[in-house]
Design an enzyme around this catalytic site. Structure first.
Site, PDB file in Angstrom:
ATOM      1  N   SER A   1       0.874  -1.180   0.000  1.00  0.00           N
ATOM      2  CA  SER A   1       0.000   0.000   0.000  1.00  0.00           C
ATOM      3  C   SER A   1       0.903   1.219   0.000  1.00  0.00           C
ATOM      4  O   SER A   1       2.094   1.108   0.344  1.00  0.00           O
ATOM      5  CB  SER A   1      -0.849  -0.008   1.290  1.00  0.00           C
TER       6      SER A   1
ATOM      7  N   TYR B   1      -1.931  -0.789  10.577  1.00  0.00           N
ATOM      8  CA  TYR B   1      -2.040  -1.079   9.140  1.00  0.00           C
ATOM      9  C   TYR B   1      -0.759  -0.652   8.432  1.00  0.00           C
ATOM     10  O   TYR B   1      -0.193  -1.411   7.636  1.00  0.00           O
ATOM     11  CB  TYR B   1      -3.259  -0.353   8.563  1.00  0.00           C
TER      12      TYR B   1
HETATM   13  P1  NAD Z   1     -11.616  -6.014   0.010  1.00  0.00           P
HETATM   14  O1  NAD Z   1     -11.991  -5.972   1.440  1.00  0.00           O
HETATM   15  O2  NAD Z   1     -12.565  -5.489  -1.016  1.00  0.00           O
HETATM   16  O3  NAD Z   1     -11.171  -7.496  -0.396  1.00  0.00           O
HETATM   17  C1  NAD Z   1     -10.276  -8.236   0.410  1.00  0.00           C
HETATM   18  C2  NAD Z   1     -10.556  -9.717   0.267  1.00  0.00           C
HETATM   19  O4  NAD Z   1      -9.652 -10.419   1.144  1.00  0.00           O
HETATM   20  C3  NAD Z   1     -11.978 -10.103   0.684  1.00  0.00           C
HETATM   21  O5  NAD Z   1     -12.581 -10.914  -0.305  1.00  0.00           O
HETATM   22  C4  NAD Z   1     -11.772 -10.866   1.986  1.00  0.00           C
HETATM   23  O6  NAD Z   1     -12.736 -11.883   2.219  1.00  0.00           O
HETATM   24  C5  NAD Z   1     -10.375 -11.449   1.792  1.00  0.00           C
HETATM   25  N1  NAD Z   1      -9.748 -11.812   3.075  1.00  0.00           N
HETATM   26  C6  NAD Z   1      -9.771 -11.112   4.245  1.00  0.00           C
HETATM   27  N2  NAD Z   1      -9.146 -11.797   5.208  1.00  0.00           N
HETATM   28  C7  NAD Z   1      -8.698 -12.956   4.651  1.00  0.00           C
HETATM   29  C8  NAD Z   1      -7.980 -14.089   5.143  1.00  0.00           C
HETATM   30  N3  NAD Z   1      -7.607 -14.183   6.435  1.00  0.00           N
HETATM   31  N4  NAD Z   1      -7.682 -15.094   4.296  1.00  0.00           N
HETATM   32  C9  NAD Z   1      -8.066 -15.021   2.988  1.00  0.00           C
HETATM   33  N5  NAD Z   1      -8.767 -13.994   2.474  1.00  0.00           N
HETATM   34  C10 NAD Z   1      -9.082 -12.969   3.293  1.00  0.00           C
HETATM   35  O7  NAD Z   1     -10.240  -5.203  -0.064  1.00  0.00           O
HETATM   36  P2  NAD Z   1      -9.445  -4.528  -1.299  1.00  0.00           P
HETATM   37  O8  NAD Z   1      -9.698  -3.055  -1.216  1.00  0.00           O
HETATM   38  O9  NAD Z   1      -9.676  -5.267  -2.554  1.00  0.00           O
HETATM   39  O10 NAD Z   1      -7.957  -4.766  -0.762  1.00  0.00           O
HETATM   40  C11 NAD Z   1      -7.126  -5.802  -1.240  1.00  0.00           C
HETATM   41  C12 NAD Z   1      -5.707  -5.527  -0.770  1.00  0.00           C
HETATM   42  O11 NAD Z   1      -5.313  -4.222  -1.207  1.00  0.00           O
HETATM   43  C13 NAD Z   1      -5.515  -5.534   0.748  1.00  0.00           C
HETATM   44  O12 NAD Z   1      -4.274  -6.140   1.072  1.00  0.00           O
HETATM   45  C14 NAD Z   1      -5.490  -4.058   1.105  1.00  0.00           C
HETATM   46  O13 NAD Z   1      -4.797  -3.802   2.297  1.00  0.00           O
HETATM   47  C15 NAD Z   1      -4.792  -3.485  -0.112  1.00  0.00           C
HETATM   48  N6  NAD Z   1      -5.027  -2.065  -0.356  1.00  0.00           N
HETATM   49  C16 NAD Z   1      -6.280  -1.580  -0.573  1.00  0.00           C
HETATM   50  C17 NAD Z   1      -6.457  -0.214  -0.794  1.00  0.00           C
HETATM   51  C18 NAD Z   1      -7.820   0.389  -1.024  1.00  0.00           C
HETATM   52  O14 NAD Z   1      -7.933   1.636  -0.952  1.00  0.00           O
HETATM   53  N7  NAD Z   1      -8.863  -0.379  -1.303  1.00  0.00           N
HETATM   54  C19 NAD Z   1      -5.348   0.631  -0.795  1.00  0.00           C
HETATM   55  C20 NAD Z   1      -4.080   0.097  -0.590  1.00  0.00           C
HETATM   56  C21 NAD Z   1      -3.927  -1.266  -0.372  1.00  0.00           C
END
Ligand code: NAD
Length: 262
Positions: free
Chosen positions: A145, A158
């Site tokens: 991130s 985080y």
């Molecule tokens: P999201 O919540 O839409 O999707 C995350 C998925 O991970 C979900 O389907 C959830 O069920 C799954 N998950 C959660 N815990 C789990 C576990 N213990 N084992 C297996 N699966 C699990 O989130 P997103 O926005 O698509 O984020 C995906 C990644 O991107 C994450 O690592 C997040 O930290 C990172 N990220 C997101 C953003 C943002 O703004 N959305 C920004 C920077 C980084």
């Protein structure tokens, strides 16, 4: 991955049931990759796999909790059984932390964020590197991130977890560089997914700012004046997984509309 394209490549994706993981799965499948989709939400992972198969792609789904060594090992094993190898991995499952100053955060929340975001990625790399080394190499992309590159006030756990992903990525990249395994991160800015929506709702409930103010603030944080789309992260992941990035390893690829340029 010498071949620049992803057609026929066996790739495992975690967190594939929603958001960035789901959209990336759809984009990689459209290029002909053969996918093993893992998520703690088995129905969500299966729904992504079904949508890919309906569009003519190849995908299987398996429930995985990335904090569990046996389940991560089983996901890698299932990929080897299904496709005869493991060419790529997108270790993307992660959770956000609600907006709170450090003094207000429970120890249990810190442990949960670290378990999923740090140990989860570590377990994935542990099992994937073994499988890839035995099959001539591969490419691993971990989701960090912008909070892995700079601080994130009210999200110290985080940000700590994502900085850890960067440190692990650099270390494993150096360990396996001579065995044909490349390891990189994508570092998204704020991306429009369910995770972003949950964060906005929580911060509004906690009285930090109205939802509208936060949306304006989020857009303004990025020099481009908007938040990102999951497909824009997927494109960076596609490049890092492919042979087109053959001399890139240990790198953090910001997909952030210029946020970390300032
Ligand atoms: P999201 O919540 O839409 O999707 C995350 C998925 O991970 C979900 O389907 C959830 O069920 C799954 N998950 C959660 N815990 C789990 C576990 N213990 N084992 C297996 N699966 C699990 O989130 P997103 O926005 O698509 O984020 C995906 C990644 O991107 C994450 O690592 C997040 O930290 C990172 N990220 C997101 C953003 C943002 O703004 N959305 C920004 C920077 C980084």
């Amino acid at each position: 991955m010498g071949d620049p394209g992803l057609a026929g490549k066996a790739i495992v994706i975690t967190g594939a049931g929603a958001g960035i993981g789901r959209v990336t799965a759809e984009q990689l499948a459209a290029e002909g990759a053969r996918l093993m989709l893992g998520d703690i939400d088995a129905d969500a992972a299966e729904s992504t796999a079904r949508a890919i198969r309906a569009a003519g792609g190849e995908a299987r789904a398996q429930r995985v909790d990335v904090t569990r060594d046996d389940q991560v090992a089983a996901l890698v094993e299932a990929t080897l059984d299904a496709y005869g190898g493991l060419d790529g991995a997108f270790n993307n499952a992660g959770i956000e932390e609600e907006n709170h100053k450090v003094a207000e955060v429970d120890e249990a929340l810190f442990d949960r964020v670290m378990a999923i975001n740090v140990k989860g990625v570590w377990l994935c790399m542990k099992h994937q590197t073994a499988a890839m080394a035995a099959h001539g190499g591969g490419s691993i992309v971990n989701t960090a991130s912008v909070a892995g590159l700079v601080g994130a006030p009210r999200k110290a756990a985080y940000a700590g977890s994502k900085h850890a992903v960067v440190g692990m990525t650099k270390s494993v990249a150096a360990e396996y560089a001579r065995q044909g395994i490349r390891v990189n991160t994508v570092c998204p800015g704020i991306i429009r997914t369910a995770m972003m929506e949950r964060a906005i709702e929580q911060a509004a409930r906690a009285g930090y700012a109205s939802e509208e103010k936060q949306r304006q603030f989020h857009a303004a944080m990025h020099p481009m004046g908007r938040v990102g789309e999951a497909g824009e992260v997927a494109e960076a992941v596609r490049w890092l997984l492919s042979g087109a990035s053959s001399f890139v390893t240990g790198h953090q690829l910001a997909v952030d509309g210029g946020l970390t340029a300032l």
